[in-house]
Design a protein around this motif. Sequence first.
Motif, PDB file in Angstrom:
ATOM      1  N   PHE A 165       0.825  -1.207   0.000  1.00  0.00           N
ATOM      2  CA  PHE A 165       0.000   0.000   0.000  1.00  0.00           C
ATOM      3  C   PHE A 165       0.861   1.259   0.000  1.00  0.00           C
ATOM      4  O   PHE A 165       0.540   2.238  -0.679  1.00  0.00           O
ATOM      5  CB  PHE A 165      -0.939  -0.003   1.210  1.00  0.00           C
ATOM      6  CG  PHE A 165      -2.196  -0.808   1.009  1.00  0.00           C
ATOM      7  CD1 PHE A 165      -2.272  -1.792   0.056  1.00  0.00           C
ATOM      8  CD2 PHE A 165      -3.307  -0.565   1.794  1.00  0.00           C
ATOM      9  CE1 PHE A 165      -3.427  -2.537  -0.135  1.00  0.00           C
ATOM     10  CE2 PHE A 165      -4.481  -1.293   1.617  1.00  0.00           C
ATOM     11  CZ  PHE A 165      -4.540  -2.286   0.647  1.00  0.00           C
ATOM     12  N   LYS A 166       1.946   1.231   0.733  1.00  0.00           N
ATOM     13  CA  LYS A 166       2.839   2.396   0.762  1.00  0.00           C
ATOM     14  C   LYS A 166       3.433   2.635  -0.618  1.00  0.00           C
ATOM     15  O   LYS A 166       3.482   3.771  -1.099  1.00  0.00           O
ATOM     16  CB  LYS A 166       3.946   2.180   1.798  1.00  0.00           C
ATOM     17  CG  LYS A 166       4.886   3.371   1.953  1.00  0.00           C
ATOM     18  CD  LYS A 166       5.913   3.123   3.042  1.00  0.00           C
ATOM     19  CE  LYS A 166       6.852   4.316   3.184  1.00  0.00           C
ATOM     20  NZ  LYS A 166       7.870   4.090   4.251  1.00  0.00           N
ATOM     21  N   GLN A 167       3.887   1.565  -1.275  1.00  0.00           N
ATOM     22  CA  GLN A 167       4.477   1.701  -2.604  1.00  0.00           C
ATOM     23  C   GLN A 167       3.463   2.209  -3.634  1.00  0.00           C
ATOM     24  O   GLN A 167       3.800   2.971  -4.528  1.00  0.00           O
ATOM     25  CB  GLN A 167       5.044   0.356  -3.068  1.00  0.00           C
ATOM     26  CG  GLN A 167       6.289  -0.078  -2.316  1.00  0.00           C
ATOM     27  CD  GLN A 167       6.746  -1.474  -2.697  1.00  0.00           C
ATOM     28  OE1 GLN A 167       6.020  -2.220  -3.354  1.00  0.00           O
ATOM     29  NE2 GLN A 167       7.949  -1.836  -2.295  1.00  0.00           N
ATOM     30  N   GLN A 168       2.201   1.772  -3.496  1.00  0.00           N
ATOM     31  CA  GLN A 168       1.162   2.141  -4.456  1.00  0.00           C
ATOM     32  C   GLN A 168       0.470   3.456  -4.103  1.00  0.00           C
ATOM     33  O   GLN A 168      -0.389   3.925  -4.861  1.00  0.00           O
ATOM     34  CB  GLN A 168       0.110   1.026  -4.534  1.00  0.00           C
ATOM     35  CG  GLN A 168       0.638  -0.309  -5.014  1.00  0.00           C
ATOM     36  CD  GLN A 168       1.067  -0.277  -6.464  1.00  0.00           C
ATOM     37  OE1 GLN A 168       0.536   0.480  -7.266  1.00  0.00           O
ATOM     38  NE2 GLN A 168       2.040  -1.106  -6.820  1.00  0.00           N
ATOM     39  N   GLY A 169       0.812   4.044  -2.960  1.00  0.00           N
ATOM     40  CA  GLY A 169       0.168   5.281  -2.539  1.00  0.00           C
ATOM     41  C   GLY A 169      -1.276   5.089  -2.119  1.00  0.00           C
ATOM     42  O   GLY A 169      -2.101   5.991  -2.278  1.00  0.00           O
ATOM     43  N   ILE A 170      -1.590   3.910  -1.572  1.00  0.00           N
ATOM     44  CA  ILE A 170      -2.954   3.597  -1.137  1.00  0.00           C
ATOM     45  C   ILE A 170      -3.042   3.808   0.372  1.00  0.00           C
ATOM     46  O   ILE A 170      -2.232   3.260   1.133  1.00  0.00           O
ATOM     47  CB  ILE A 170      -3.321   2.140  -1.478  1.00  0.00           C
ATOM     48  CG1 ILE A 170      -3.228   1.901  -2.985  1.00  0.00           C
ATOM     49  CG2 ILE A 170      -4.722   1.800  -0.977  1.00  0.00           C
ATOM     50  CD1 ILE A 170      -3.397   0.444  -3.395  1.00  0.00           C
ATOM     51  N   SER A 171      -4.003   4.609   0.798  1.00  0.00           N
ATOM     52  CA  SER A 171      -4.213   4.798   2.238  1.00  0.00           C
ATOM     53  C   SER A 171      -5.217   3.766   2.721  1.00  0.00           C
ATOM     54  O   SER A 171      -6.109   3.346   1.980  1.00  0.00           O
ATOM     55  CB  SER A 171      -4.713   6.210   2.524  1.00  0.00           C
ATOM     56  OG  SER A 171      -5.934   6.455   1.854  1.00  0.00           O
ATOM     57  N   ALA A 172      -5.078   3.355   3.972  1.00  0.00           N
ATOM     58  CA  ALA A 172      -5.950   2.317   4.504  1.00  0.00           C
ATOM     59  C   ALA A 172      -6.163   2.528   5.990  1.00  0.00           C
ATOM     60  O   ALA A 172      -5.286   3.042   6.692  1.00  0.00           O
ATOM     61  CB  ALA A 172      -5.353   0.929   4.263  1.00  0.00           C
TER      62      ALA A 172
END
Length: 220
Positions: free
Chosen positions: A149-156
């Motif tokens: 998620f960090k690499q893809q810029g996805i917040s969770a």
Amino acid sequence: MSQNPFDLPHDQLPETIPVFPLTGVLLLPKGKLPLNIFEPRYLNMVQDALATNRLVGMVQPRDGGAGNHPPLYEIGCAGRITSFNETEDGRFLITLTGISRFRITGEVPTTRGYRRAITDWSGFEADLEEDGPCDLDRSRLDAVLQTYFKQQGISANWESVSQAPLDRLVTSLSMICPFDAPEKQALLESPDVNSRARLLLALVEMAVHEDGDGGGSARH
């Protein structure tokens, strides 16, 4: 699942349904897919679906096919329209809830612009049943997800992620993660939740490894 008055037994699912081809968009049984509908032919599709059984089939074009009539992958997933809103500028905001996968055996002509598939539902009877227990290593998935998620810029919301039932988490991640179209199709065609979970974990780990080697940008 609790009984819904709109649920149909598998042997009563329709012989044809409208299909919405979208590359990289995945719907899975029991998943929820929000859609913003604005093209006239798909506005027609939603109107016609609402007037009948509210079923729409999501399917990917093959090889990123373009144009109004690209070749389609053979297997898609039907969803029922479970939420509908009309905007002031004439768009439809809908949510599809995944019901069952299907196999396209042909198409029928339409006069409203959208495509309509002849459907074979056989082999997907289990899609209407509750998923069995998922035996994936949860801690291994959680650990690699944070990096991915960090690499893809996805917040969770990690608290929600950690509390989600594993089978539903696998469904949600398979739908939202930015995998390539063939990878999305492989997730759709996985026979059960455990095989899908193993494939999902492998795809996430591969993406993390590629990005760590400096090759992640090749995926975009």
